[in-house]
Design a protein around this motif. Structure first.
Motif, PDB file in Angstrom:
ATOM      1  N   GLY A 128       0.794  -1.150  -0.106  1.00 31.97           N
ATOM      2  CA  GLY A 128       0.143   0.062  -0.182  1.00 31.97           C
ATOM      3  C   GLY A 128       0.882   1.393   0.096  1.00 31.97           C
ATOM      4  O   GLY A 128       2.233   1.240  -0.245  1.00 31.97           O
ATOM      5  N   VAL A 129       0.043   2.420   0.484  1.00 27.98           N
ATOM      6  CA  VAL A 129       1.058   3.560   0.215  1.00 27.98           C
ATOM      7  C   VAL A 129       1.040   4.079   1.773  1.00 27.98           C
ATOM      8  O   VAL A 129       0.064   4.309   2.640  1.00 27.98           O
ATOM      9  N   THR A 130       2.278   4.561   2.228  1.00 31.43           N
ATOM     10  CA  THR A 130       2.493   5.255   3.269  1.00 31.43           C
ATOM     11  C   THR A 130       2.949   6.483   3.390  1.00 31.43           C
ATOM     12  O   THR A 130       4.131   6.556   2.379  1.00 31.43           O
ATOM     13  N   ILE A 131       2.177   7.322   3.535  1.00 32.51           N
ATOM     14  CA  ILE A 131       2.740   8.863   3.664  1.00 32.51           C
ATOM     15  C   ILE A 131       3.251   9.288   4.836  1.00 32.51           C
ATOM     16  O   ILE A 131       2.204   9.612   5.868  1.00 32.51           O
ATOM     17  N   ASP A 132       4.289   9.509   5.142  1.00 29.96           N
ATOM     18  CA  ASP A 132       4.772  10.023   6.369  1.00 29.96           C
ATOM     19  C   ASP A 132       5.089  11.364   6.284  1.00 29.96           C
ATOM     20  O   ASP A 132       6.043  12.046   5.743  1.00 29.96           O
ATOM     21  N   ILE A 133       4.245  12.255   6.863  1.00 34.07           N
ATOM     22  CA  ILE A 133       4.192  13.749   6.807  1.00 34.07           C
ATOM     23  C   ILE A 133       5.547  14.354   7.520  1.00 34.07           C
ATOM     24  O   ILE A 133       6.301  15.169   7.110  1.00 34.07           O
ATOM     25  N   SER A 134       5.824  13.632   8.859  1.00 36.86           N
ATOM     26  CA  SER A 134       6.739  14.265   9.685  1.00 36.86           C
ATOM     27  C   SER A 134       8.204  13.931   9.085  1.00 36.86           C
ATOM     28  O   SER A 134       9.163  14.914   9.090  1.00 36.86           O
ATOM     29  N   ARG A 135       8.244  12.709   8.461  1.00 40.42           N
ATOM     30  CA  ARG A 135       9.702  12.576   7.808  1.00 40.42           C
ATOM     31  C   ARG A 135       9.823  12.783   6.542  1.00 40.42           C
ATOM     32  O   ARG A 135      11.032  12.761   5.677  1.00 40.42           O
ATOM     33  N   ARG A 136       8.694  13.488   6.067  1.00 43.04           N
ATOM     34  CA  ARG A 136       8.529  13.737   4.584  1.00 43.04           C
ATOM     35  C   ARG A 136       9.125  12.347   3.644  1.00 43.04           C
ATOM     36  O   ARG A 136       9.856  12.555   2.723  1.00 43.04           O
ATOM     37  N   ARG A 137       8.425  11.317   3.646  1.00 42.18           N
ATOM     38  CA  ARG A 137       8.800  10.307   2.753  1.00 42.18           C
ATOM     39  C   ARG A 137       7.573   9.657   2.559  1.00 42.18           C
ATOM     40  O   ARG A 137       6.234   9.709   2.906  1.00 42.18           O
ATOM     41  N   VAL A 138       7.759   8.944   1.372  1.00 44.12           N
ATOM     42  CA  VAL A 138       6.367   8.044   0.857  1.00 44.12           C
ATOM     43  C   VAL A 138       6.928   6.490   0.423  1.00 44.12           C
ATOM     44  O   VAL A 138       8.044   6.643  -0.144  1.00 44.12           O
ATOM     45  N   HIS A 139       6.365   5.909   1.067  1.00 46.43           N
ATOM     46  CA  HIS A 139       6.505   4.450   0.777  1.00 46.43           C
ATOM     47  C   HIS A 139       5.393   3.876  -0.160  1.00 46.43           C
ATOM     48  O   HIS A 139       4.409   3.898   0.141  1.00 46.43           O
ATOM     49  N   ILE A 140       5.795   3.248  -1.270  1.00 43.89           N
ATOM     50  CA  ILE A 140       4.730   2.495  -2.007  1.00 43.89           C
ATOM     51  C   ILE A 140       5.130   0.948  -2.049  1.00 43.89           C
ATOM     52  O   ILE A 140       6.243   0.769  -2.699  1.00 43.89           O
ATOM     53  N   ASP A 141       4.242   0.127  -1.582  1.00 38.50           N
ATOM     54  CA  ASP A 141       4.603  -1.354  -1.643  1.00 38.50           C
ATOM     55  C   ASP A 141       5.880  -1.498  -0.997  1.00 38.50           C
ATOM     56  O   ASP A 141       6.598  -2.475  -1.436  1.00 38.50           O
ATOM     57  N   GLY A 142       6.259  -0.766   0.138  1.00 38.15           N
ATOM     58  CA  GLY A 142       7.596  -1.228   1.062  1.00 38.15           C
ATOM     59  C   GLY A 142       8.529  -0.649   0.168  1.00 38.15           C
ATOM     60  O   GLY A 142       9.709  -0.444   0.861  1.00 38.15           O
ATOM     61  N   GLU A 143       8.376   0.056  -0.844  1.00 37.47           N
ATOM     62  CA  GLU A 143       9.678   0.940  -1.575  1.00 37.47           C
ATOM     63  C   GLU A 143       9.525   2.392  -1.327  1.00 37.47           C
ATOM     64  O   GLU A 143       8.459   2.895  -1.381  1.00 37.47           O
ATOM     65  N   THR A 144      10.873   3.086  -1.367  1.00 37.68           N
ATOM     66  CA  THR A 144      10.603   4.498  -0.995  1.00 37.68           C
ATOM     67  C   THR A 144      10.438   5.291  -2.206  1.00 37.68           C
ATOM     68  O   THR A 144      11.121   4.887  -3.359  1.00 37.68           O
ATOM     69  N   ALA A 145       9.500   6.113  -2.470  1.00 43.17           N
ATOM     70  CA  ALA A 145       9.239   6.873  -3.725  1.00 43.17           C
ATOM     71  C   ALA A 145      10.176   8.018  -3.805  1.00 43.17           C
ATOM     72  O   ALA A 145      10.333   8.655  -2.815  1.00 43.17           O
ATOM     73  N   SER A 146      10.766   8.254  -5.113  1.00 46.93           N
ATOM     74  CA  SER A 146      11.714   9.309  -5.203  1.00 46.93           C
ATOM     75  C   SER A 146      10.890  10.711  -5.488  1.00 46.93           C
ATOM     76  O   SER A 146      11.052  10.998  -6.522  1.00 46.93           O
ATOM     77  N   LEU A 147      10.102  11.032  -4.726  1.00 40.66           N
ATOM     78  CA  LEU A 147       9.761  12.198  -4.970  1.00 40.66           C
ATOM     79  C   LEU A 147      10.768  13.582  -4.664  1.00 40.66           C
ATOM     80  O   LEU A 147      11.407  13.594  -3.761  1.00 40.66           O
ATOM     81  N   THR A 148      10.269  14.374  -5.512  1.00 39.29           N
ATOM     82  CA  THR A 148      11.104  15.797  -5.303  1.00 39.29           C
ATOM     83  C   THR A 148      10.546  16.561  -4.319  1.00 39.29           C
ATOM     84  O   THR A 148       9.401  16.026  -3.933  1.00 39.29           O
ATOM     85  N   PHE A 149      11.178  17.718  -3.952  1.00 41.27           N
ATOM     86  CA  PHE A 149      10.804  18.463  -2.763  1.00 41.27           C
ATOM     87  C   PHE A 149       9.444  18.984  -3.174  1.00 41.27           C
ATOM     88  O   PHE A 149       8.460  19.050  -2.375  1.00 41.27           O
ATOM     89  N   LYS A 150       9.331  19.338  -4.437  1.00 45.03           N
ATOM     90  CA  LYS A 150       8.025  20.141  -4.769  1.00 45.03           C
ATOM     91  C   LYS A 150       6.773  19.136  -4.832  1.00 45.03           C
ATOM     92  O   LYS A 150       5.535  19.441  -4.850  1.00 45.03           O
ATOM     93  N   GLU A 151       7.272  17.833  -5.401  1.00 45.03           N
ATOM     94  CA  GLU A 151       6.151  16.875  -5.693  1.00 45.03           C
ATOM     95  C   GLU A 151       5.774  16.400  -4.185  1.00 45.03           C
ATOM     96  O   GLU A 151       4.327  16.259  -4.255  1.00 45.03           O
ATOM     97  N   PHE A 152       6.431  16.305  -3.130  1.00 46.94           N
ATOM     98  CA  PHE A 152       6.149  15.999  -1.777  1.00 46.94           C
ATOM     99  C   PHE A 152       5.155  17.023  -1.055  1.00 46.94           C
ATOM    100  O   PHE A 152       3.977  16.946  -0.603  1.00 46.94           O
TER     101      PHE A 152
END
Length: 238
Positions: A128-152
């Motif tokens: 699934g998707v885990t959006i970690d606001i405090s750590r500014r991270r997004v995990h998709i199916d266990g993998e870290t998504a490579s979002l840019t600063f502006k995309e996050f």
């Protein structure tokens, strides 16, 4: 915070005046509010006012005067409205912004959520998707998504306003507020940023939904987890 100011009543309370010369369409002709979650309807609102007694006194008023002014204004604008006022108390010398102290003292959900201890981030995030606001991270199916600063920033802005449709103009003015006018992107540039964000969300791209002719909205699915933690920005509904 002392409640003595609430017991005093300075003369001639000031209050806003209802605007009477603006044509208001009948209730049956008013459009439905935008961006509300399905199956919900507005029943009122809460206005959190951050102001201690010393600051109010410096402005020549007291908390009781302000409450009375607001009630008078509401009575003029909407005589059928019901109101309830309460004072947020905090320990003397408590730090932080007044409005944040008020929201927490009155148990506003988003403010309370930001005070909860952060859950340890597992090495292996489940599917699934885990959006970690405090750590500014997004995990998709266990993998870290490579979002840019502006995309996050874009995703976070939508997540914190879950269920509300955000117009393109608001996204530009909020996410590029420190950019010179000539360098600020046009509304259509937002579409490009959203398209790139969706491509990185993969099969979960529809959590960022397009509302035709208006803008974008975050729709949470059952397989989406939001982690807030300390330092989560405060969304403003109005």
């Amino acid at each position: 915070m002392s409640t003595s100011a609430l017991l005093s009543a300075p003369a001639a309370p000031r209050h806003l005046r209802a605007v009477e010369d603006i044509a208001t369409p009948p209730v049956t002709e008013r459009p439905a509010p935008k961006g509300l979650p399905a199956g919900t309807a507005p029943r009122g609102f809460a206005l959190y006012v951050g102001l201690d007694e010393l600051k109010a006194a410096a402005d020549g008023v007291s908390l009781s005067v302000i409450v009375d002014a607001l009630r008078r204004t509401i009575a003029e604008l909407a005589p059928s409205a019901e109101t309830h006022a309460t004072v947020a108390l905090a320990p003397v010398g408590a730090g932080g912004r007044d409005v944040d102290v008020v929201r927490l003292a009155l148990h506003e959900p988003a403010a309370v959520a930001r005070t909860k201890p952060e859950e340890p981030l597992d090495e292996h995030v489940p599917g699934g998707v885990t959006i970690d606001i405090s750590r500014r991270r997004v995990h998709i199916d266990g993998e870290t998504a490579s979002l840019t600063f502006k995309e996050f920033e874009l995703l976070q802005y939508l997540v914190l306003r879950e269920g509300r449709t955000i117009e393109r103009t608001e996204l530009v003015s909020s996410l590029w507020s420190h950019t010179d006018g000539d360098d600020a992107p046009g509304e259509r540039t937002i579409d490009v940023h959203v398209r790139r964000l969706r491509s990185k969300l993969g099969r979960y791209e529809d959590i960022v939904r397009t509302v035709r002719g208006i803008g974008y909205r975050f729709d949470r699915h059952a397989d989406v987890v939001i982690r807030y933690g300390h330092g989560t920005p405060s969304p403003d509904r109005f």
